[in-house]
Write an enzyme that holds these catalytic residues in place. Structure first.
Site, PDB file in Angstrom:
ATOM      1  N   CYS A 118       0.567  -1.205  -0.379  1.00 54.76           N
ATOM      2  CA  CYS A 118      -0.084   0.354  -0.265  1.00 54.76           C
ATOM      3  C   CYS A 118       0.842   1.214   0.309  1.00 54.76           C
ATOM      4  O   CYS A 118      -0.244   2.247  -0.003  1.00 54.76           O
ATOM      5  CB  CYS A 118      -1.172   0.107   0.971  1.00 54.76           C
ATOM      6  SG  CYS A 118      -2.310  -1.476   1.009  1.00 54.76           S
ATOM      7  N   HIS A 266      -3.980   7.038   1.901  1.00 57.73           N
ATOM      8  CA  HIS A 266      -4.081   5.303   1.508  1.00 57.73           C
ATOM      9  C   HIS A 266      -5.868   5.590   2.602  1.00 57.73           C
ATOM     10  O   HIS A 266      -5.117   5.479   3.686  1.00 57.73           O
ATOM     11  CB  HIS A 266      -2.585   4.481   1.974  1.00 57.73           C
ATOM     12  CG  HIS A 266      -3.217   3.620   1.851  1.00 57.73           C
ATOM     13  ND1 HIS A 266      -3.322   2.854   0.912  1.00 57.73           N
ATOM     14  CD2 HIS A 266      -3.948   2.287   2.852  1.00 57.73           C
ATOM     15  CE1 HIS A 266      -4.201   1.618   0.647  1.00 57.73           C
ATOM     16  NE2 HIS A 266      -3.873   1.579   1.693  1.00 57.73           N
ATOM     17  N   ASN A 296     -10.224  -0.915  -0.350  1.00 55.67           N
ATOM     18  CA  ASN A 296      -8.854  -0.127  -0.548  1.00 55.67           C
ATOM     19  C   ASN A 296      -8.192  -1.187  -1.547  1.00 55.67           C
ATOM     20  O   ASN A 296      -8.194  -2.123  -1.842  1.00 55.67           O
ATOM     21  CB  ASN A 296      -8.437  -0.771   1.135  1.00 55.67           C
ATOM     22  CG  ASN A 296      -6.620  -1.530   0.878  1.00 55.67           C
ATOM     23  OD1 ASN A 296      -6.487  -0.802   0.148  1.00 55.67           O
ATOM     24  ND2 ASN A 296      -6.541  -1.423   1.953  1.00 55.67           N
TER      25      ASN A 296
HETATM   26  N1  ACO Z   1     -18.802  -9.184   8.224  1.00 54.14           N
HETATM   27  C1  ACO Z   1     -19.045  -9.013   9.774  1.00 54.14           C
HETATM   28  N2  ACO Z   1     -18.590  -9.711  10.179  1.00 54.14           N
HETATM   29  C2  ACO Z   1     -17.250  -9.720  10.652  1.00 54.14           C
HETATM   30  C3  ACO Z   1     -16.780  -9.390   9.169  1.00 54.14           C
HETATM   31  C4  ACO Z   1     -17.418  -8.816   8.080  1.00 54.14           C
HETATM   32  N3  ACO Z   1     -16.975  -8.888   7.284  1.00 54.14           N
HETATM   33  N4  ACO Z   1     -15.499  -9.576   9.481  1.00 54.14           N
HETATM   34  C5  ACO Z   1     -14.977 -10.236  10.848  1.00 54.14           C
HETATM   35  N5  ACO Z   1     -16.414 -10.150  11.555  1.00 54.14           N
HETATM   36  C6  ACO Z   1     -16.641 -10.486  12.733  1.00 54.14           C
HETATM   37  C7  ACO Z   1     -15.476 -10.790  13.251  1.00 54.14           C
HETATM   38  O1  ACO Z   1     -15.323 -12.546  12.629  1.00 54.14           O
HETATM   39  C8  ACO Z   1     -15.693 -11.608  14.587  1.00 54.14           C
HETATM   40  O2  ACO Z   1     -17.110 -12.131  15.110  1.00 54.14           O
HETATM   41  P1  ACO Z   1     -16.647 -12.541  16.474  1.00 54.14           P
HETATM   42  O3  ACO Z   1     -16.495 -11.509  17.330  1.00 54.14           O
HETATM   43  O4  ACO Z   1     -16.909 -13.281  16.249  1.00 54.14           O
HETATM   44  O5  ACO Z   1     -15.339 -13.168  16.718  1.00 54.14           O
HETATM   45  C9  ACO Z   1     -16.129  -9.815  14.789  1.00 54.14           C
HETATM   46  O6  ACO Z   1     -16.672  -9.272  13.325  1.00 54.14           O
HETATM   47  C10 ACO Z   1     -15.521  -8.383  15.218  1.00 54.14           C
HETATM   48  O7  ACO Z   1     -14.204  -9.041  14.466  1.00 54.14           O
HETATM   49  P2  ACO Z   1     -12.666  -7.817  14.787  1.00 54.14           P
HETATM   50  O8  ACO Z   1     -11.595  -8.211  13.652  1.00 54.14           O
HETATM   51  O9  ACO Z   1     -12.507  -8.127  17.015  1.00 54.14           O
HETATM   52  O10 ACO Z   1     -13.376  -6.478  14.407  1.00 54.14           O
HETATM   53  P3  ACO Z   1     -13.082  -5.110  14.001  1.00 54.14           P
HETATM   54  O11 ACO Z   1     -14.065  -4.268  14.465  1.00 54.14           O
HETATM   55  O12 ACO Z   1     -11.242  -4.750  14.529  1.00 54.14           O
HETATM   56  O13 ACO Z   1     -12.889  -4.482  13.312  1.00 54.14           O
HETATM   57  C11 ACO Z   1     -11.268  -4.268  10.771  1.00 54.14           C
HETATM   58  C12 ACO Z   1     -12.262  -5.381  11.825  1.00 54.14           C
HETATM   59  C13 ACO Z   1     -12.283  -3.496  10.593  1.00 54.14           C
HETATM   60  C14 ACO Z   1     -10.223  -5.421   9.585  1.00 54.14           C
HETATM   61  C15 ACO Z   1      -9.994  -3.920  12.082  1.00 54.14           C
HETATM   62  O14 ACO Z   1      -9.601  -4.670  12.957  1.00 54.14           O
HETATM   63  C16 ACO Z   1      -9.185  -2.526  10.650  1.00 54.14           C
HETATM   64  O15 ACO Z   1      -9.518  -1.410  10.640  1.00 54.14           O
HETATM   65  N6  ACO Z   1      -8.187  -3.066  10.576  1.00 54.14           N
HETATM   66  C17 ACO Z   1      -7.451  -2.392   9.780  1.00 54.14           C
HETATM   67  C18 ACO Z   1      -6.603  -2.673   8.896  1.00 54.14           C
HETATM   68  C19 ACO Z   1      -7.140  -2.991   7.769  1.00 54.14           C
HETATM   69  O16 ACO Z   1      -8.247  -1.574   7.534  1.00 54.14           O
HETATM   70  N7  ACO Z   1      -6.001  -3.214   6.410  1.00 54.14           N
HETATM   71  C20 ACO Z   1      -6.688  -2.875   5.834  1.00 54.14           C
HETATM   72  C21 ACO Z   1      -5.726  -3.432   4.851  1.00 54.14           C
HETATM   73  S1  ACO Z   1      -3.636  -3.464   4.874  1.00 54.14           S
HETATM   74  C22 ACO Z   1      -3.896  -1.762   4.844  1.00 54.14           C
HETATM   75  O17 ACO Z   1      -4.587  -1.486   3.489  1.00 54.14           O
HETATM   76  C23 ACO Z   1      -2.895  -0.981   5.327  1.00 54.14           C
END
Ligand code: ACO
Length: 339
Positions: A118, A266, A296
């Site tokens: 990225c 980004h 993304n």
């Molecule tokens: N739809 C519904 N539920 C989902 C999904 C989905 N697409 N994905 C995960 N869940 C569930 C999980 O299974 C989990 O369920 P559980 O509580 O029963 O175990 C629950 O939602 C919470 O999951 P978490 O991973 O804890 O959710 P979080 O609030 O951390 O959000 C996210 C996840 C959006 C990925 C967050 O961690 C984030 O923003 N991370 C940053 C990473 C990112 O944006 N990367 C992009 C690519 S990398 C880059 O370009 C830098």
């Protein structure tokens, strides 16, 4: 030291291309256990674009480059060097850039893929800047080009990553300033990496580290061919490293946060960008995000922002813009540019 006193390289054209197929959050909810509400709340994304059968990364790249050339007043045949940033190569061997080169019939100019995920566009911009300043090439094309849709697990198993990514390409042309009175140009680019986090956001297979062959049926069955991400870990590092490198870049020059007209981050996740803006106390009118429409697009996301903001009038000649990225590797980078 910032390079404020030397003849600069400047961006003379921008372009972008996304496929015409729109995939909404509701469309994804047909394929996996997710919802529009979950995706919007966690990432800000409303829809993304996916290629159709028969479309290739090179097709997207070609159109983005043609647009950038039009804005710069040149032809693809006038380009001297092509740098393509991607994490989703059309073919691992030899990459994507050669297929873009072929699509545009670019003669025998050098071209190469750059792998900094990225942050790849900003890494490539820095290299283009150095090549132009050194007088090695006159017109360097930098493109970020990604097709994620064919490489994600669109079942419930892969939902944490699959909902975030989209396909797209963004391109810029980098050329020398025409005269010393010209203020426009790339002022500073700072880049960093920390390989110890590489396995926190990666695709494990195929891998040349697996013997005797890079890919096995078991790897496919275990979904090790799809991106894996420790979401919270990535989030925490992104919201720390992005402000850090943005300030480092400003501090390397004579500029301050308040001098910047537009901050382009980004487009990984709207929540990351909101957290970065909050940490730096940036007002909303100096921010622009398009992740809502495109998801993304990794290395393509910043040049796509440049293409949109130059066309909608948000980015004007004389503006100071700060571009910052964080990505797999981990990599992070920031660039300060006078438009
Ligand atoms: N739809 C519904 N539920 C989902 C999904 C989905 N697409 N994905 C995960 N869940 C569930 C999980 O299974 C989990 O369920 P559980 O509580 O029963 O175990 C629950 O939602 C919470 O999951 P978490 O991973 O804890 O959710 P979080 O609030 O951390 O959000 C996210 C996840 C959006 C990925 C967050 O961690 C984030 O923003 N991370 C940053 C990473 C990112 O944006 N990367 C992009 C690519 S990398 C880059 O370009 C830098």
């Amino acid at each position: 030291m910032g390079n404020t006193n030397r003849l600069r390289a400047k961006i003379t054209g921008t372009g972008m291309c996304v496929p015409d197929q729109v995939i909404t959050n509701d469309d994804l909810a047909q394929r996996m256990d997710t919802s529009d509400e979950w995706i919007r709340q966690r990432s800000g994304i409303q829809e993304r674009r996916w290629i159709r059968p028969g479309e290739t990364p090179a097709d997207l790249g070609k159109q983005a480059i043609e647009q950038a050339c039009e804005q710069a007043g040149c032809e693809p045949g006038d380009i001297d060097c092509l740098l393509l940033a991607t994490l989703s190569s059309q073919h691992d061997f030899p990459g994507s850039s050669f297929f873009v080169h072929e699509a545009l019939d670019m003669g025998e100019i050098p071209c190469m893929d750059l792998r900094a995920q990225c942050s790849g566009f900003l890494y490539a911009l820095s290299i283009a800047d150095s090549l132009v300043i050194a007088g090695k090439f006159k017109r360097v094309l930098v493109i970020g080009c990604e097709v994620h849709s064919t490489g994600i697990d669109v079942s419930t198993r892969g939902r944490d990553v699959a909902v975030l990514f989209g396909d797209g390409a963004g391109a810029v042309i980098v050329e020398p300033q025409e005269d010393e009175g010209d203020e426009a140009g790339i002022i500073e680019v700072r880049m960093h990496a920390e390989g110890k986090h590489a396995r926190r956001l990666w695709i494990e297979a195929p891998t040349s580290a697996n013997t005797p062959v890079r890919i096995t049926h078991e790897m496919i069955d275990d979904a090790r061919i799809f991106p894996q991400m420790e979401g919270r870990y990535v989030f925490k590092h992104a919201v720390t490293r992005m402000p850090e490198v943005l300030l480092e870049t400003l501090n390397a020059t004579s500029h301050k946060l308040e001098d910047v007209n537009l901050f382009l981050f980004h487009q990984a996740n709207l929540r990351i960008n909101e957290a970065v803006a909050q940490r730096l106390e940036l007002s909303e009118d100096r921010l622009f995000n398009n992740i809502q429409k495109y998801g993304n697009c990794s290395a393509a996301s910043i040049p796509m922002l440049l293409a949109e903001t130059t066309r909608d009038g948000r980015l004007k000649p004389g503006h100071l813009i700060s571009m910052t990225a964080f990505g797999s590797g981990f990599t992070w980078a920031s660039a300060l540019v006078r438009w």
